[in-house]
Every structure is written in C-alpha cells, then in structure tokens.
Scaffold this motif. Structure first.
Motif, PDB file in Angstrom:
ATOM      1  N   VAL A 179      32.358 -32.541  10.815  1.00 50.78           N
ATOM      2  CA  VAL A 179      31.210 -33.448  10.866  1.00 50.78           C
ATOM      3  C   VAL A 179      30.020 -32.718  11.472  1.00 50.78           C
ATOM      4  CG1 VAL A 179      32.683 -35.480  11.172  1.00 50.78           C
ATOM      5  CG2 VAL A 179      31.740 -34.348  13.191  1.00 50.78           C
ATOM      6  N   SER A 180      28.848 -33.218  11.174  1.00 49.92           N
ATOM      7  CA  SER A 180      27.631 -32.688  11.791  1.00 49.92           C
ATOM      8  C   SER A 180      26.801 -33.852  12.305  1.00 49.92           C
ATOM      9  CB  SER A 180      26.830 -31.889  10.753  1.00 49.92           C
ATOM     10  OG  SER A 180      25.652 -31.383  11.351  1.00 49.92           O
ATOM     11  N   ASN A 181      26.145 -33.640  13.428  1.00 49.43           N
ATOM     12  CA  ASN A 181      25.245 -34.638  14.003  1.00 49.43           C
ATOM     13  C   ASN A 181      25.948 -35.940  14.384  1.00 49.43           C
ATOM     14  OD1 ASN A 181      22.743 -33.088  13.795  1.00 49.43           O
ATOM     15  ND2 ASN A 181      23.038 -33.285  11.588  1.00 49.43           N
ATOM     16  N   PHE A 182      27.248 -35.890  14.636  1.00 44.43           N
ATOM     17  CA  PHE A 182      27.970 -37.059  15.148  1.00 44.43           C
ATOM     18  C   PHE A 182      27.851 -37.067  16.674  1.00 44.43           C
ATOM     19  CE2 PHE A 182      31.294 -39.011  12.139  1.00 44.43           C
ATOM     20  CZ  PHE A 182      30.534 -38.772  11.008  1.00 44.43           C
TER      21      PHE A 182
ATOM     22  N   TYR B  65      23.992 -25.420  15.704  1.00 45.91           N
ATOM     23  CA  TYR B  65      22.802 -24.952  14.991  1.00 45.91           C
ATOM     24  C   TYR B  65      21.583 -24.968  15.917  1.00 45.91           C
ATOM     25  CZ  TYR B  65      21.317 -29.871  14.011  1.00 45.91           C
ATOM     26  OH  TYR B  65      20.914 -31.175  14.094  1.00 45.91           O
ATOM     27  N   SER B  66      20.540 -24.259  15.477  1.00 46.07           N
ATOM     28  CA  SER B  66      19.295 -24.101  16.259  1.00 46.07           C
ATOM     29  C   SER B  66      19.515 -23.483  17.641  1.00 46.07           C
ATOM     30  CB  SER B  66      18.569 -25.436  16.422  1.00 46.07           C
ATOM     31  OG  SER B  66      18.019 -25.863  15.210  1.00 46.07           O
ATOM     32  N   PRO B  67      20.317 -22.427  17.745  1.00 45.91           N
ATOM     33  CA  PRO B  67      20.538 -21.834  19.073  1.00 45.91           C
ATOM     34  C   PRO B  67      19.267 -21.266  19.695  1.00 45.91           C
ATOM     35  CG  PRO B  67      21.399 -20.392  17.347  1.00 45.91           C
ATOM     36  CD  PRO B  67      21.039 -21.692  16.683  1.00 45.91           C
ATOM     37  N   GLN B  68      18.260 -20.932  18.841  1.00 45.72           N
ATOM     38  CA  GLN B  68      16.990 -20.410  19.385  1.00 45.72           C
ATOM     39  C   GLN B  68      15.902 -21.487  19.335  1.00 45.72           C
ATOM     40  OE1 GLN B  68      16.368 -16.217  17.792  1.00 45.72           O
ATOM     41  NE2 GLN B  68      17.457 -17.107  16.069  1.00 45.72           N
ATOM     42  N   ALA B  69      16.336 -22.756  19.192  1.00 40.97           N
ATOM     43  CA  ALA B  69      15.389 -23.873  19.034  1.00 40.97           C
ATOM     44  C   ALA B  69      14.432 -23.605  17.869  1.00 40.97           C
ATOM     45  CB  ALA B  69      14.639 -24.139  20.337  1.00 40.97           C
ATOM     46  N   GLY B  70      15.003 -23.101  16.783  1.00 41.52           N
ATOM     47  CA  GLY B  70      14.186 -22.811  15.600  1.00 41.52           C
ATOM     48  C   GLY B  70      13.156 -21.720  15.850  1.00 41.52           C
ATOM     49  N   GLY B  71      13.399 -20.854  16.824  1.00 45.69           N
ATOM     50  CA  GLY B  71      12.470 -19.759  17.125  1.00 45.69           C
ATOM     51  C   GLY B  71      11.535 -20.090  18.273  1.00 45.69           C
TER      52      GLY B  71
ATOM     53  N   GLY C 127       9.176 -17.578  22.204  1.00 42.60           N
ATOM     54  CA  GLY C 127       7.816 -17.464  22.742  1.00 42.60           C
ATOM     55  C   GLY C 127       6.776 -17.200  21.670  1.00 42.60           C
ATOM     56  N   LYS C 128       7.208 -17.166  20.419  1.00 44.29           N
ATOM     57  CA  LYS C 128       6.267 -16.774  19.363  1.00 44.29           C
ATOM     58  C   LYS C 128       5.238 -17.853  19.028  1.00 44.29           C
ATOM     59  CE  LYS C 128       8.595 -17.493  15.132  1.00 44.29           C
ATOM     60  NZ  LYS C 128       9.364 -16.880  14.071  1.00 44.29           N
ATOM     61  N   HIS C 129       5.450 -19.068  19.536  1.00 43.67           N
ATOM     62  CA  HIS C 129       4.506 -20.144  19.215  1.00 43.67           C
ATOM     63  C   HIS C 129       3.489 -20.391  20.325  1.00 43.67           C
ATOM     64  CE1 HIS C 129       6.795 -20.899  15.681  1.00 43.67           C
ATOM     65  NE2 HIS C 129       7.884 -21.195  16.350  1.00 43.67           N
TER      66      HIS C 129
ATOM     67  N   GLY D 123       6.188 -20.670   8.622  1.00 49.07           N
ATOM     68  CA  GLY D 123       7.488 -20.556   9.302  1.00 49.07           C
ATOM     69  C   GLY D 123       8.143 -21.914   9.445  1.00 49.07           C
ATOM     70  N   ARG D 124       9.089 -21.953  10.331  1.00 44.62           N
ATOM     71  CA  ARG D 124       9.917 -23.150  10.523  1.00 44.62           C
ATOM     72  C   ARG D 124       9.109 -24.361  11.000  1.00 44.62           C
ATOM     73  NH1 ARG D 124      15.791 -23.434  10.371  1.00 44.62           N
ATOM     74  NH2 ARG D 124      15.018 -22.254   8.646  1.00 44.62           N
ATOM     75  N   TYR D 125       8.053 -24.110  11.761  1.00 42.19           N
ATOM     76  CA  TYR D 125       7.264 -25.220  12.300  1.00 42.19           C
ATOM     77  C   TYR D 125       6.052 -25.545  11.430  1.00 42.19           C
ATOM     78  CZ  TYR D 125      10.091 -25.224  16.501  1.00 42.19           C
ATOM     79  OH  TYR D 125      11.148 -25.333  17.378  1.00 42.19           O
TER      80      TYR D 125
ATOM     81  N   PHE E 289      11.408 -32.419  12.114  1.00 44.50           N
ATOM     82  CA  PHE E 289      12.660 -32.467  12.875  1.00 44.50           C
ATOM     83  C   PHE E 289      12.565 -31.521  14.080  1.00 44.50           C
ATOM     84  CE2 PHE E 289      16.871 -30.230  13.059  1.00 44.50           C
ATOM     85  CZ  PHE E 289      17.620 -31.261  13.594  1.00 44.50           C
ATOM     86  N   TYR E 290      11.946 -30.379  13.872  1.00 45.17           N
ATOM     87  CA  TYR E 290      11.791 -29.394  14.947  1.00 45.17           C
ATOM     88  C   TYR E 290      10.665 -29.801  15.894  1.00 45.17           C
ATOM     89  CZ  TYR E 290      15.030 -26.357  12.503  1.00 45.17           C
ATOM     90  OH  TYR E 290      16.172 -25.854  11.927  1.00 45.17           O
ATOM     91  N   LYS E 291       9.518 -30.197  15.295  1.00 51.49           N
ATOM     92  CA  LYS E 291       8.351 -30.500  16.132  1.00 51.49           C
ATOM     93  C   LYS E 291       8.628 -31.659  17.085  1.00 51.49           C
ATOM     94  CE  LYS E 291       5.123 -29.060  12.555  1.00 51.49           C
ATOM     95  NZ  LYS E 291       4.335 -29.597  11.432  1.00 51.49           N
TER      96      LYS E 291
ATOM     97  N   VAL F 246      22.926 -19.043  13.171  1.00 50.89           N
ATOM     98  CA  VAL F 246      21.626 -18.451  13.512  1.00 50.89           C
ATOM     99  C   VAL F 246      20.796 -18.337  12.237  1.00 50.89           C
ATOM    100  CG1 VAL F 246      20.486 -16.552  14.697  1.00 50.89           C
ATOM    101  CG2 VAL F 246      22.857 -17.091  15.255  1.00 50.89           C
ATOM    102  N   GLY F 247      19.548 -18.768  12.325  1.00 51.96           N
ATOM    103  CA  GLY F 247      18.652 -18.706  11.168  1.00 51.96           C
ATOM    104  C   GLY F 247      17.838 -17.421  11.181  1.00 51.96           C
ATOM    105  N   ALA F 248      17.520 -16.932   9.992  1.00 57.66           N
ATOM    106  CA  ALA F 248      16.585 -15.800   9.861  1.00 57.66           C
ATOM    107  C   ALA F 248      15.815 -16.006   8.565  1.00 57.66           C
ATOM    108  CB  ALA F 248      17.341 -14.478   9.829  1.00 57.66           C
ATOM    109  N   ARG F 249      14.495 -15.875   8.644  1.00 60.48           N
ATOM    110  CA  ARG F 249      13.669 -16.057   7.442  1.00 60.48           C
ATOM    111  C   ARG F 249      13.513 -14.740   6.689  1.00 60.48           C
ATOM    112  NH1 ARG F 249       8.346 -15.703   7.478  1.00 60.48           N
ATOM    113  NH2 ARG F 249       8.320 -15.975   9.738  1.00 60.48           N
ATOM    114  N   THR F 250      13.612 -13.626   7.433  1.00 65.89           N
ATOM    115  CA  THR F 250      13.429 -12.310   6.807  1.00 65.89           C
ATOM    116  C   THR F 250      14.589 -11.396   7.197  1.00 65.89           C
ATOM    117  OG1 THR F 250      12.248 -11.443   8.723  1.00 65.89           O
ATOM    118  CG2 THR F 250      10.902 -12.513   7.019  1.00 65.89           C
TER     119      THR F 250
ATOM    120  N   GLN G 160      18.090  -8.508  11.295  1.00 69.64           N
ATOM    121  CA  GLN G 160      18.474  -7.256  11.963  1.00 69.64           C
ATOM    122  C   GLN G 160      18.233  -7.347  13.466  1.00 69.64           C
ATOM    123  OE1 GLN G 160      16.102  -4.882   9.365  1.00 69.64           O
ATOM    124  NE2 GLN G 160      17.842  -4.234   8.107  1.00 69.64           N
ATOM    125  N   GLN G 161      17.093  -7.948  13.841  1.00 70.71           N
ATOM    126  CA  GLN G 161      16.800  -8.113  15.275  1.00 70.71           C
ATOM    127  C   GLN G 161      17.844  -9.027  15.926  1.00 70.71           C
ATOM    128  OE1 GLN G 161      12.837  -9.668  15.114  1.00 70.71           O
ATOM    129  NE2 GLN G 161      11.879  -7.658  14.888  1.00 70.71           N
ATOM    130  N   ASN G 162      18.225 -10.062  15.212  1.00 73.16           N
ATOM    131  CA  ASN G 162      19.186 -11.011  15.779  1.00 73.16           C
ATOM    132  C   ASN G 162      20.557 -10.375  15.986  1.00 73.16           C
ATOM    133  OD1 ASN G 162      17.126 -12.800  15.650  1.00 73.16           O
ATOM    134  ND2 ASN G 162      17.933 -13.982  13.945  1.00 73.16           N
TER     135      ASN G 162
END
Ligand SMILES: NC(=O)c1ccc[n+]([C@@H]2O[C@H](COP(=O)([O-])OP(=O)(O)OC[C@H]3O[C@@H](n4cnc5c(N)ncnc54)[C@H](OP(=O)(O)O)[C@@H]3O)[C@@H](O)[C@H]2O)c1
Length: 341
Positions: free
Chosen positions: A148-151, A203-209, A213-215, A226-228, A237-239, A284-288, A293-295
């Motif tokens: 299950v997810s989000n239970f 999911y979202s271990p980095q809070a979606g990035g 500190g990138k925001h 990006g994600r936001y 959902f993230y915001k 873990v999510g990655a857009r690129t 690789q960094q992750n």
C-alpha cells in the motif's frame, strides 16, 4: 550498494530504489533509460513506477529498460489514481484493480510485477473488496507481492486484519512520504510495520529536492523546469508541504549543519531517512543523469552521527510546530491523505 529483505519477505531489494514519476515527462525517454542504466551499473535493482505517472509513459519507459533484464529487476508499480474520464477509471474497486493491473502489465511489457501497490486509500470502496481484488491479482500470478502507499497506520491495521480474517494474501510493504521535514509515519505507520513485518520504501527522501537548498533564491517566486514548477503535474503536492516559512527556516538550519560537518545536503538527507530502523529502502528521484550520479555518490558518503542528531533536532522542532500536521488518533475511515504524487 546494500540489499535488504523487504519486510519479512525473502525478496532482496537494493536500499536505493529508482523513482520514475518524471520518466516520459520532465525527463525524456532517452534520459530515463540512461538514468536506469547508470543506477543498475551502480548496483540498484529496485524500480518504482505507477500507472498514472506521465499518463502511462513512465511504465512504458521502465518496461523498455526492464525487457532485457527482467529477472534481475525488482519491479514495483501502483494503481488507484484517475487514469481516464469514466467513473471507474479511478479507485481500488474490483473492476478497476483487475483492469489496471492488466493495463500496467501491457505497458511494462511483462506478465508479472514483483510488487503491486494501492497508490492511496480509496474511501469509496469497502476495504474488504479492495483486499479481495489484490488477493486475486496474486492468485492470478500477476504480482508476487502486494503493498500500500499513503495509508495511515490505522488504515493499514484494518486492511491486514481483513486479509487475515479471510485468508487473503497480506500486504508486504508500505510506501509513505518520509523525510526530515515530514515525519508523520513515525507516529503510527512505522510502529505497525515493525510489529507486523512490513517493508517500508519511503518516497521524497530529499523533500523533492527542497532539502538540498536549491530553492533558497526562489523563496519569493516559484522555480521553473523542476519538481516545484507549474509544469510538473504534482507540483502542488510538494508546495503545500514545503513552501512555507517554517520549512524554509528548517532547510536553512539543515544546510548549516551540512556545512559544519562538511557533508553534502543530499548525503545527510538520505542518511537521516535510512537511519530510521523501520525504513527498508528510499525511492530517490532524479530528473537528469547528472542528478542520479550525484545521488549515488552521496549515497556512499560518510555522515557523522553528530550531523544526524543535529538534523533530528531541527526536524523535531519543525514537526512540533508544523502547520500541516494531520490530526492523530482518528479512525481509519476518517483519515484522508494530503495528496498523491
Ligand atoms: N506514492 C506516492 O504517492 C509518491 C509520491 C511522490 C513520489 N513518489 C515516488 O517517489 C519517487 C521519489 O520522490 P521524489 O522525487 O519526491 O523524491 P526526492 O528524491 O525527494 O526528490 C527528487 C527531486 O529532487 C531533486 N534532485 C534530485 N537529485 C538532485 C541533485 N543531485 N541535485 C539537485 N536536485 C536534485 C530533483 O528536483 P528537480 O526536478 O526540481 O530538479 C528531483 O526531481 C518518485 O519518482 C515516485 O516514483 C511516490
């Protein structure tokens, strides 16, 4: 890369699981394949997708990758979100579940998934009907394990009890959102999982990035691309959770801790999540490819215990004052989720 059992099953999954909700959307099909290949070269064997991600394109891209290495991959997908215009194109009723798993298998190009998950509770369908449908999916050989997810904790307990009572296949895993800034699962869900032997893939271990500190510079205006950003379907959902003054303050303190101990924000964010004894794997999510690789590098970084303790103190303070904190001790049927990605 370490491999762990998913809960008390015998299934071995890499602690690092590839997130794919951008594969075919903000990440092109070609880049998605590159990301999955690089992750597998790094020892990852676990991929999570869903029928709703990028309107099915995520499953198609994952299927393309999995085709030549099906037995090596632990393949997880989910169903439940709205995927069409008709009343039964959403939910966890029998009709939808049986249709959704077949549609997912077609897009994935395989005749079974290793893990089939309900993306979120469906409060319009009796849990008895949902768990019977998931039992049928297993009996038909279309899924090896179910989750299950989000239970919430109470929702999971109710589902396990109904499964037990009827001799149905029981849920083996949960997929909650969990990170330093969002700790709801610690209170009810994780104790149930530890007690009942369910695997936890967060999911979202980095809070979606956000935790990276990138925001910072976007505090007054939303980022693009990006994600936001507004072109990401689940941006709201993230915001809703992270784009507020207390979360920005906590993120600044978190970055200060990483600077003090000379670790990357990614490494501390991921290590903090993995330190919880209930957690089996992080999605873990990655857009690129570069992000992936960094992750992977951050995954192997040494993080001192003192940095983890100081991060926990930041999370404790935020959680005590969190404006979005849900009410506790409600009944399973009253509890709703805040959103689904
Ligand atoms: N079950 C559910 O309801 C649910 C909900 C959400 C997600 N999920 C699953 O969990 C997966 C992971 O969730 P998530 O994407 O929120 O997790 P996350 O790992 O916390 O965040 C991923 C985002 O962080 C940023 N990022 C990652 N690596 C970076 C790097 N090296 N440098 C800079 N930024 C970096 C990227 O944001 P930008 O794109 O902005 O660059 C990326 O999209 C999803 O792909 C999906 O499979 C499930």
């Amino acid at each position: 890369m370490e491999y762990v059992r998913l809960g008390n099953t015998g299934l071995k999954v890499s602690e690092y699981c590839i997130g794919s909700d951008n594969f075919g959307g903000q990440t092109t099909a070609e880049d998605s394949l590159r990301i999955m290949s690089a992750a597998f070269e790094g020892g990852v064997n676990f991929i999570d997708t869903a029928n709703s991600y990028c309107d099915g394109l995520s499953e198609e891209n994952v299927g393309r990758f999995v085709k030549t290495r099906r037995s090596e991959v632990v393949l997880a997908t989910k169903g439940r979100s709205q995927v069409g215009l008709f009343p039964n194109d959403v939910g966890a009723n029998k009709k939808y579940v049986m249709q959704a798993i077949d549609d997912s298998l077609k897009r994935l190009g395989t005749d079974y998934v290793d893990l089939y998950q309900i993306h979120a509770p469906d409060l319009t369908t009796p849990i008895e009907e949902t768990v019977e449908a998931y039992n049928d999916v297993v009996r038909a050989g279309k899924a090896r394990y179910i989750g299950v997810s989000n239970f919430s904790g109470p929702q999971l307990v109710e589902a396990l009890w109904v499964q037990d009572k009827n001799g149905f296949s029981k849920f083996n895993s949960v997929q909650p959102r969990y990170n330093l800034l969002y700790r709801e699962p610690e209170r009810e869900l994780f104790p149930v999982c530890l007690d009942q032997g369910l695997g936890v893939m967060v999911y979202s271990p980095q809070a979606g990035g956000f935790l990276l500190g990138k925001h910072r510079k976007f505090k007054a205006e939303m980022p693009t691309g990006g994600r936001y950003s507004d072109d990401f379907r689940a941006a709201n959902f993230y915001k809703t959770t992270y784009w507020n003054e207390p979360a920005f303050d906590a993120m600044e303190q978190f970055i200060a801790v990483t600077e003090k101990y000379g670790v990357s924000p990614m490494a501390l964010a991921l290590k903090w999540v993995r330190t919880n004894p209930a957690v089996s794997a992080c999605i873990v999510g990655a857009r690129t490819l570069e992000q992936l690789q960094q992750n992977l590098l951050a995954w192997e970084e040494d993080v001192p215990n003192e940095a983890i303790s100081e991060a926990t103190a930041i999370g404790d303070h935020l959680w005590d004052t969190a404006p979005w904190k849900p009410q506790m001790h409600s009944t399973p049927r009253q509890r709703t989720m805040q959103g689904v990605g």
